[in-house]
Design a protein around this motif. Structure first.
Motif, PDB file in Angstrom:
ATOM      1  N   ALA A 496       0.765  -1.537  -0.243  1.00 25.68           N
ATOM      2  CA  ALA A 496      -0.206  -0.391  -0.173  1.00 25.68           C
ATOM      3  C   ALA A 496       1.026   0.862  -0.391  1.00 25.68           C
ATOM      4  O   ALA A 496       1.644   1.723   0.561  1.00 25.68           O
ATOM      5  N   PHE A 497       0.920   2.289  -1.176  1.00 24.81           N
ATOM      6  CA  PHE A 497       1.594   3.229  -1.337  1.00 24.81           C
ATOM      7  C   PHE A 497       1.681   4.085  -0.336  1.00 24.81           C
ATOM      8  O   PHE A 497       2.912   4.318   0.578  1.00 24.81           O
ATOM      9  N   ASP A 699      14.171   1.545  -7.828  1.00 28.78           N
ATOM     10  CA  ASP A 699      15.012   2.545  -7.612  1.00 28.78           C
ATOM     11  C   ASP A 699      14.747   3.737  -7.534  1.00 28.78           C
ATOM     12  O   ASP A 699      15.827   4.538  -7.214  1.00 28.78           O
ATOM     13  N   GLY A 700      13.063   4.363  -7.181  1.00 31.60           N
ATOM     14  CA  GLY A 700      13.134   5.630  -5.932  1.00 31.60           C
ATOM     15  C   GLY A 700      12.380   6.418  -7.272  1.00 31.60           C
ATOM     16  O   GLY A 700      11.968   8.170  -6.616  1.00 31.60           O
ATOM     17  N   THR A 701      12.591   6.307  -8.499  1.00 30.28           N
ATOM     18  CA  THR A 701      11.997   6.593  -9.463  1.00 30.28           C
ATOM     19  C   THR A 701      10.292   6.909  -8.977  1.00 30.28           C
ATOM     20  O   THR A 701       9.769   6.480  -8.933  1.00 30.28           O
ATOM     21  N   MET A 702      10.090   7.791 -10.247  1.00 33.03           N
ATOM     22  CA  MET A 702       8.261   7.652 -10.370  1.00 33.03           C
ATOM     23  C   MET A 702       8.186   6.588 -11.018  1.00 33.03           C
ATOM     24  O   MET A 702       6.925   6.177 -10.390  1.00 33.03           O
ATOM     25  N   GLN A 703       8.557   5.662 -11.607  1.00 31.80           N
ATOM     26  CA  GLN A 703       8.245   4.897 -12.931  1.00 31.80           C
ATOM     27  C   GLN A 703       8.163   3.553 -11.195  1.00 31.80           C
ATOM     28  O   GLN A 703       7.716   2.965 -12.201  1.00 31.80           O
ATOM     29  N   LYS A 704       9.539   3.626 -10.488  1.00 32.98           N
ATOM     30  CA  LYS A 704       9.958   2.506 -10.096  1.00 32.98           C
ATOM     31  C   LYS A 704       9.909   2.951  -8.189  1.00 32.98           C
ATOM     32  O   LYS A 704      10.888   3.313  -7.603  1.00 32.98           O
ATOM     33  N   PRO A 705       8.860   3.633  -7.486  1.00 34.86           N
ATOM     34  CA  PRO A 705       8.982   4.293  -6.021  1.00 34.86           C
ATOM     35  C   PRO A 705       9.202   3.414  -5.110  1.00 34.86           C
ATOM     36  O   PRO A 705       8.886   1.784  -5.109  1.00 34.86           O
ATOM     37  N   TYR A 706       9.708   3.319  -4.016  1.00 36.19           N
ATOM     38  CA  TYR A 706       9.864   2.681  -2.591  1.00 36.19           C
ATOM     39  C   TYR A 706       8.834   2.344  -2.504  1.00 36.19           C
ATOM     40  O   TYR A 706       8.136   3.122  -2.301  1.00 36.19           O
ATOM     41  N   TYR A 707       8.323   1.223  -1.317  1.00 38.27           N
ATOM     42  CA  TYR A 707       7.333   1.175  -0.772  1.00 38.27           C
ATOM     43  C   TYR A 707       7.431   1.059  -0.094  1.00 38.27           C
ATOM     44  O   TYR A 707       6.534   0.688   1.090  1.00 38.27           O
ATOM     45  N   LEU A 712      12.799   3.502   6.853  1.00 38.47           N
ATOM     46  CA  LEU A 712      13.566   1.857   6.263  1.00 38.47           C
ATOM     47  C   LEU A 712      14.391   2.566   5.059  1.00 38.47           C
ATOM     48  O   LEU A 712      15.830   2.754   5.112  1.00 38.47           O
ATOM     49  N   MET A 713      13.906   4.129   4.373  1.00 40.35           N
ATOM     50  CA  MET A 713      14.390   4.717   3.465  1.00 40.35           C
ATOM     51  C   MET A 713      15.392   5.422   4.406  1.00 40.35           C
ATOM     52  O   MET A 713      16.601   5.615   3.463  1.00 40.35           O
ATOM     53  N   LYS A 714      15.324   6.216   5.401  1.00 35.72           N
ATOM     54  CA  LYS A 714      16.497   7.058   5.957  1.00 35.72           C
ATOM     55  C   LYS A 714      17.679   6.707   6.353  1.00 35.72           C
ATOM     56  O   LYS A 714      18.470   6.087   6.442  1.00 35.72           O
ATOM     57  N   ILE A 715      17.683   4.484   6.595  1.00 38.25           N
ATOM     58  CA  ILE A 715      18.205   3.131   7.512  1.00 38.25           C
ATOM     59  C   ILE A 715      19.015   3.779   6.253  1.00 38.25           C
ATOM     60  O   ILE A 715      20.762   3.752   5.776  1.00 38.25           O
ATOM     61  N   LEU A 716      18.671   3.473   5.790  1.00 38.37           N
ATOM     62  CA  LEU A 716      19.317   3.114   3.556  1.00 38.37           C
ATOM     63  C   LEU A 716      20.411   4.139   3.411  1.00 38.37           C
ATOM     64  O   LEU A 716      20.471   3.956   1.822  1.00 38.37           O
TER      65      LEU A 716
END
Length: 727
Positions: A496-497, A699-707, A712-716
């Motif tokens: 769920a985004f 990869d975090g782009t608009m086409q392939k966002p992280y869920y 977790l994004m902050k740690i990585l």
């Protein structure tokens, strides 16, 4: 000039403006929108086996008769407690010590007619000592004055008989003695409480036959298996009384365990980091103290002239603690271990932070889907249904066929009784009214076995094997269904985004329906593999048990190796199946593809797998220790009378064994904690696999966002990139 482009974090962008990739469905039907039935062949095979299992159950129900096991029977083969003997629920044994010819007295008694003594249905078990007066053996004695008609063979009438007392005794038409008995499972067995009160003159009455002396002395001296079995029954009655007195408080303690488990899981999102680091630094602190203590001991013995070579080998290990070399070795070992732990902590700190973040995220997922915590009840009910069906089917199969009775001489040395070979069948309904074997007073019509003639009876063993195999397959399928359902629900949370707005309504119900609609074949496939391995393990255990006495050391070593290898294989298949079910819930592919993808994904991230597994195990172990230990200590203080509840009438003196409610509470608390934490563990594993997929595919782009979550994004050190805007 072109305008300078600025990247913004997706967190500041409205989700409706962002737009979801076409291959993702915000309401979650897995990362792929379309699903289809998987492993159809195995699904059809499983359905055929289930239908066959139902046919076996129907056949067993039609031809089986569990009354042979549930109800006792008299010597004529009639059941006690039903039919004509409805008012006589118990069976009385003329000489119960004759049942001791079996290896197990209780097994012989419960098998009813296999006990080689006359048995009659009685309304009430005798509760006094009685022996036939020696005067009754005189030729002019009237049997009606000495015997109790209610304890004699039903077809025998004392009022009209022309037999003498000795003939009645020899043919076992009436008992010539009995001791106090109580009814247990419809069988009259000696009363343990009365064994110590047997009158001394009872067995020493002049003129009594030696058989009475032997029987009474055997009961008085509490020999054999009888007293052990009856003492167990008496203890069981007292335990039942304890449960009846304390069941309300046991339930209250189990409710407390449930609440504590629930609160612990919800609070993990706040206390997980603190608990993990406290436990880690606690281990390091213990190691540091060990190093200090070893150094202190080494310094104390540094001036000693005694070395370890002077002591040599001795079984008194305390001597080794008095030389400095021992403490130096301990010091070096602990220092190396402490150094390895510190280096591991330094190099794996990021992975530990990821594990903590996933644990916190799992706690959030559970808080958004509270119903998942109670799904183990569904699994439990389905398992109970499977076990009940298997047990009933096995019972009906075991009792299918017509009972076979044969003529057996209880005393082959008496008169011409040696001529009875035991191969002649008989009908217990008419045997005792006939005169065919009047020349052998000890001839009896005794149950031997169930008839094995006929197609069904000849294949009973094969049907029992089918019953076991189908049972194991169903059990493993139910467990797989629970794992896949929970994985589907928790995966819907991860994918769920915008959480929680994009989480589907009733995610657990949707996951359950989706699993049954599309993936029964895949779950059956995984369950079948596990079932085959378990069958091999059962066969190995059976062979080891049967050949243990005849095995040489090499054969036993080989058997141990085989058992160990298949035990390890079963553990590995369970691990692989668990992760395959997660991938099935996420992507909807068949079992083999899902198992391969899950295994390869885990192998590419093996360090993260190990760290997360150990950190989760550490936390859940601490949680179980907290729940079980806390509730167990509370139960101990309450049931032992150290604390009292105001306004309660419960007292410790009401219990025979106060430790029995404590054991029940501890075991129940463990099962409750295990049920709650198993859901949480499944949540962690599901989110972890989804997290690994998220990292590899996006990869975090608009086409392939992280869920993944912001934490977790902050740690990585990753982030989602928003749309480019001009100045």
């Amino acid at each position: 000039m072109g305008k300078k482009v600025k990247e913004e974090s997706l967190d500041s962008v409205d989700s409706s403006e962002y737009g979801q990739p076409a291959q993702y469905d915000p309401t979650f039907n897995g990362p792929i929108r379309k699903r289809g039935c998987t492993d159809i062949i195995c699904c059809v095979l499983f359905m055929v086996v289930i239908l066959g299992y139902m046919v076996v159950g129907i056949l067993a129900w039609l031809y089986g008769d569990p009354r042979h096991v549930l109800y006792p029977r008299n010597s004529t083969g009639m059941f006690c407690g039903i039919g004509l003997n409805e008012a006589k629920p118990s069976v009385f044994y003329f000489d119960i010590l004759k049942c001791a010819t079996s290896l197990n007295i209780m097994a012989a008694v419960l098998n009813g007619l296999q006990c080689p003594t006359t048995q009659v249905c009685v309304e009430k078990c005798p509760d006094v000592f009685w022996a036939l007066n020696p005067v009754a053996y005189s030729t002019d004695a009237n049997p009606q004055e000495y015997f109790n008609q209610s304890l004699c063979v039903p077809s025998f009438d004392l009022a009209t008989t022309t037999l003498k007392v000795k003939e009645i005794v020899d043919q076992e038409l009436c008992p010539f003695f009995y001791t106090p008995t109580i009814s247990v499972l419809g069988r009259c067995i000696p009363d343990v409480g009365a064994l110590k009160n047997i009158p001394n003159d009872f067995a020493n009455t002049p003129g009594l036959p030696s058989s009475i002396n032997d029987t009474v002395n055997g009961i008085r001296n509490a020999t054999g298996d009888i007293v052990n079995g009856f003492n167990a029954k008496e203890v069981g009655v007292r335990i039942f009384e304890d449960f009846a007195s304390s069941w309300q408080w046991i339930i209250a303690a189990l409710v407390i365990a449930m609440v504590v488990s629930f609160l612990f899981l919800l609070l993990l999102r706040f206390i997980a980091p603190v608990m993990v680091w406290v436990l880690i630094f606690g281990v390091l602190a213990v190691g540091a103290y060990g190093i200090y203590h070893c150094w202190w001991e080494y310094d104390n013995y540094s001036k000693s002239t005694v070395s370890i070579t002077d002591i040599g080998f001795t079984t008194d290990f305390k001597v080794y603690l008095q030389v400095k070399e021992t403490w130096l070795a301990f010091l070096i070992i602990l220092s190396v271990v402490e150094g390895i732990l510190l280096l591991t902590l330094i190099f794996l700190r990021t992975r530990i932070l990821i594990a903590i973040a996933l644990i916190q995220e799992s706690s959030k997922a559970v808080s958004h889907m509270m119903s998942t915590l109670f799904y183990p009840l569904v699994t439990f009910v389905l398992l109970v249904v499977c076990v009940t069906y298997w047990g009933i089917t096995a019972l009906y199969l075991a009792t299918s066929g017509i009972p076979v009775y044969k003529v057996v001489a209880l005393n082959s040395t008496q008169d011409n009784c040696g001529q009875i070979s035991g191969n002649v069948t008989c009908d217990p309904q008419t045997f005792y009214n006939s005169t065919d074997y009047s020349w052998c007073p000890s001839a009896r019509c005794i149950f031997i076995k169930y008839n094995n003639e006929g197609l069904l009876q000849r294949n009973l063993f094969n049907l029992q094997i089918y019953n076991v195999v189908a049972f194991l397959w169903c059990i493993n399928f139910v467990i797989a269904l629970g794992q896949c359902t929970l994985a589907g629900a928790f995966a819907s949370y991860y994918w769920a985004f915008s959480k929680p707005s994009d989480i589907p309504t009733f995610p657990l119900s949707q996951a359950f329906i989706r699993t049954l609609r599309y993936h029964v074949g895949s779950l059956a496939f995984g369950a079948l593999i596990l079932t085959l391995i378990q069958i091999v393990r059962i066969i190995l255990e059976y062979l080891d048990h049967k050949t243990r006495a005849a095995q040489n050391p090499c054969a036993r070593f080989l058997m141990c190796c085989l058992k160990c290898c298949f035990w390890c294989l079963e553990k590995f298949i369970k691990f692989l199946n668990r992760n395959a079910y997660i991938m099935i819930a996420v992507y909807g592919k068949n079992f083999c593809v899902s198992a391969k993808n899950a295994f390869m994904l885990l192998m590419r991230n093996i360090v993260r797998v190990v760290v997360l597994d150990k950190v989760t195990d550490l936390l859940l172990f601490f949680g179980k220790l907290l729940v079980v230990g806390g509730v167990g200590v509370l139960a101990f203080f309450f049931f032992s009378g150290r604390i009292r509840v105001p306004g309660s009438n419960f007292r410790t003196e009401m219990l025979n064994y106060y430790w029995m409610p404590i054991i029940v509470v501890v075991v129940g608390a463990y099962l409750i904690a295990h049920g709650f934490f198993s859901v949480y563990n499944m949540c962690v594993d599901t989110l972890f696999l989804c997290f690994l997929e998220d990292l590899e595919r996006h990869d975090g782009t608009m086409q392939k966002p992280y869920y993944m979550s912001k934490n977790l994004m902050k740690i990585l050190n990753k982030k989602n990139k928003g749309p480019k805007k001009g100045k």
